[in-house]
Design an enzyme around this catalytic site. Structure first.
Site, PDB file in Angstrom:
ATOM      1  N   GLY A 105       5.554 -23.024  25.718  1.00  0.00           N
ATOM      2  CA  GLY A 105       4.732 -22.208  26.599  1.00  0.00           C
ATOM      3  C   GLY A 105       5.592 -21.432  27.571  1.00  0.00           C
ATOM      4  O   GLY A 105       6.750 -21.107  27.289  1.00  0.00           O
ATOM      5  N   SER A 106       5.048 -21.161  28.738  1.00  0.00           N
ATOM      6  CA  SER A 106       5.730 -20.318  29.704  1.00  0.00           C
ATOM      7  C   SER A 106       6.840 -21.074  30.427  1.00  0.00           C
ATOM      8  O   SER A 106       6.811 -22.302  30.545  1.00  0.00           O
ATOM      9  CB  SER A 106       4.730 -19.790  30.736  1.00  0.00           C
ATOM     10  OG  SER A 106       4.314 -20.828  31.610  1.00  0.00           O
ATOM     11  N   GLU A 111      10.311 -25.314  24.818  1.00  0.00           N
ATOM     12  CA  GLU A 111      10.577 -24.022  24.170  1.00  0.00           C
ATOM     13  C   GLU A 111       9.759 -23.004  24.933  1.00  0.00           C
ATOM     14  O   GLU A 111       8.535 -23.013  24.873  1.00  0.00           O
ATOM     15  CB  GLU A 111      10.202 -24.079  22.689  1.00  0.00           C
ATOM     16  CG  GLU A 111      10.865 -22.977  21.864  1.00  0.00           C
ATOM     17  CD  GLU A 111       9.966 -21.788  21.644  1.00  0.00           C
ATOM     18  OE1 GLU A 111      10.194 -20.762  22.327  1.00  0.00           O
ATOM     19  OE2 GLU A 111       9.057 -21.876  20.816  1.00  0.00           O
TER      20      GLU A 111
END
EC number: 1.2.1.65
Length: 486
Positions: free
Chosen positions: A231-232, A253
């Site tokens: 995600g962010s 990631e």
């Protein structure tokens, strides 16, 4: 479709559908027109606790299963994925607006990953270690950590769902999945796949809901021993703090602002094709997207014209047409972000070489030139079909510009000079580097991941062993040596 015609998706806990504790459901929309696609249980912290407890119980009940049994699940699951590929692809098209070509890539990758994961259970090996103590046998084992929590994104929900859950199960762990709110039905299909593959009840669980409301309940749960998140970068930093406080293993990631460098000696036709794929596949909603393209000055104008012409021809029609590359942006909030980045760049003097316009929820392939540091698009991740072109004079400048970012996920260079290519590979601050190929690439067994704000740790059938298992050292003192020299 009327709301009362849409079956609600319940959590999957302990091998069965489980209604949300407070009876609430949320809506998942088809991004083509924001029509209702599905409803899913709105999880609560109590639902999360129930799923983790079920996973922990199942882990302890099944922790001594043989490697052959876990291998069998992976083999069966790969066959089921191949059998049901069209069903998964249909869901990806309608649930997240995936063009059919990208949906096909996800199903093929998922099948390949499951096949690769079938070899993992027999590779969980330790070693014998020389000991300084006479008569002492020293050895090490790899053991599963217990309960693994996975949080997956909307853009590749099948790939990430398979990656995370397959490695947790193959290494002897139990798994609890919190999928993106935009992709609940893909997760439900995964639950059915693992059930049919023979995975014992409770080893694979799903809790749906708003990550902002229940994510901490999952990642911070005392019985969750490892976390794998995609995600962010902002959320990744938050999860890293939770993991550190709980002494949990984790892999992150995260976002990217990936550079693609085109040298004057490059094959321009191939470089243009790679650039098109690198930034416009799945309408740019990919963390590895080449949102910064650096072109050596002698070929800058030629490349720019060829790239803009190719982008203008990209199809944004029927998502089930294999020729379609551009689909809808996933949500109203993300559409607003893409519009803001384009409008901000335009308003501050950037030139739009292609795109910049919309058809419904589809943003046309957009290429910017003259982007300056003060523009939002210059440093922020747009997560849409938008890229910026920059000229450079030599490789020193290209490396300096490419490394001038907080991100470091993927990078690519096009050149016929092997010395340039190898220097770029060594000096670029990126977890992945591709020579004469797009920034977008993944394989089951490679160490996939980024550096800096793009991630922590690596994914893959080899790399995931680091968070899915932990070492145990065992020594045995033989009777014959007790009391001997030390």
């Amino acid at each position: 479709m009327r709301k009362d015609e849409v079956r609600g998706l319940d959590h999957w806990i302990g091998g069965s559908p489980v209604a949300p504790g407070d009876g609430a459901y949320f809506e998942s929309l088809n991004p083509i027109d924001d029509s209702l696609y599905s409803r899913a249980a709105a999880g609560t912290p109590a639902d999360v606790d129930r799923a983790v407890e079920a996973a922990d119980t199942a882990y302890r009940r099944n922790r001594d299963l043989s490697a052959a049994a876990r291998e069998g699940w992976m083999i069966k699951a790969s066959a089921l994925m191949e059998r049901d590929a069209s069903q998964f692809a249909d869901t990806l098209v309608d649930e997240i607006g995936s063009p059919i070509a990208k949906a096909g890539f996800e199903t093929r990758f998922a099948t390949s990953f499951l096949r690769a994961a079938a070899g993992v259970p027999r590779r969980i090996r330790g070693e014998t270690i020389p000991s300084d103590a006479p008569g002492r046998v020293s050895m090490s084992f790899r053991e599963p950590v217990g309960v693994v929590a996975g949080i997956t994104p909307f853009n590749v929900p099948l790939i990430k769902g398979i990656k995370q859950s397959a490695m947790a199960l193959a290494t002897g762990n139990a798994f609890v999945l919190l999928p993106s709110e935009a992709a609940p039905r893909v997760a439900d299909q995964l639950a059915r796949l693992w059930e049919e593959a023979g995975v014992p009840e409770g080893l694979f669980n799903i809790v749906y809901g708003d990550g902002a409301k229940i994510g901490d309940a999952l990642t911070g749960h005392p019985k969750v021993r490892a976390i794998t998140f995609t995600g962010s970068s902002r959320v990744g930093r938050h999860i890293a703090r939770i993991a550190a406080e709980g002494f949990k293993k984790y892999t992150l990631e995260l976002g990217g602002k990936s550079p693609l460098v085109v040298c004057a000696d490059a094959d321009i036709e191939k470089a243009v094709a790679a650039a098109i794929f690198s930034i416009f596949m799945y309408q740019g909603q990919v963390c590895m997207g080449a949102s910064r393209i650096y072109v050596e000055r002698p070929i800058f104008d030629r490349f720019s014209k060829a790239f803009a012409a190719a982008a203008a021809k990209l199809s944004s029609g029927d998502l089930r047409d294999p020729a379609t590359m551009l689909g809808p942006i996933i949500s109203g909030r993300q559409r607003a972000r893409v519009r803001q980045h384009i409008d901000d760049a335009r308003g501050k003097g950037a030139e739009i070489l292609a795109g910049g316009e919309w058809t419904g929820h589809v943003c046309h392939a957009t290429i910017l030139s003259g982007v300056q540091p003060g523009m939002e698009v210059a440093a922020q991740e747009t997560f849409g079909p938008v890229t910026s072109l920059y000229p450079f004079d030599d490789l020193d400048e290209a490396l300096r510009l490419a490394n001038d970012t907080e991100y470091g996920l993927s990078a690519a260079i096009f050149t016929r000079d092997i010395d340039k290519a190898l220097r770029f590979a060594r000096e670029i601050e990126s977890g992945m580097v591709h020579v004469n190929a797009p920034t977008l690439h993944d394989e089951p067994h490679v160490p996939f991941g980024g550096s800096k704000a793009s991630g922590f740790g690596r994914e893959g059938t080899e790399a995931d062993l680091e968070i899915m298992t932990e070492w145990k050292w065992v020594s045995i003192q033989t009777d014959a040596a007790v009391g001997g020299a030390h």
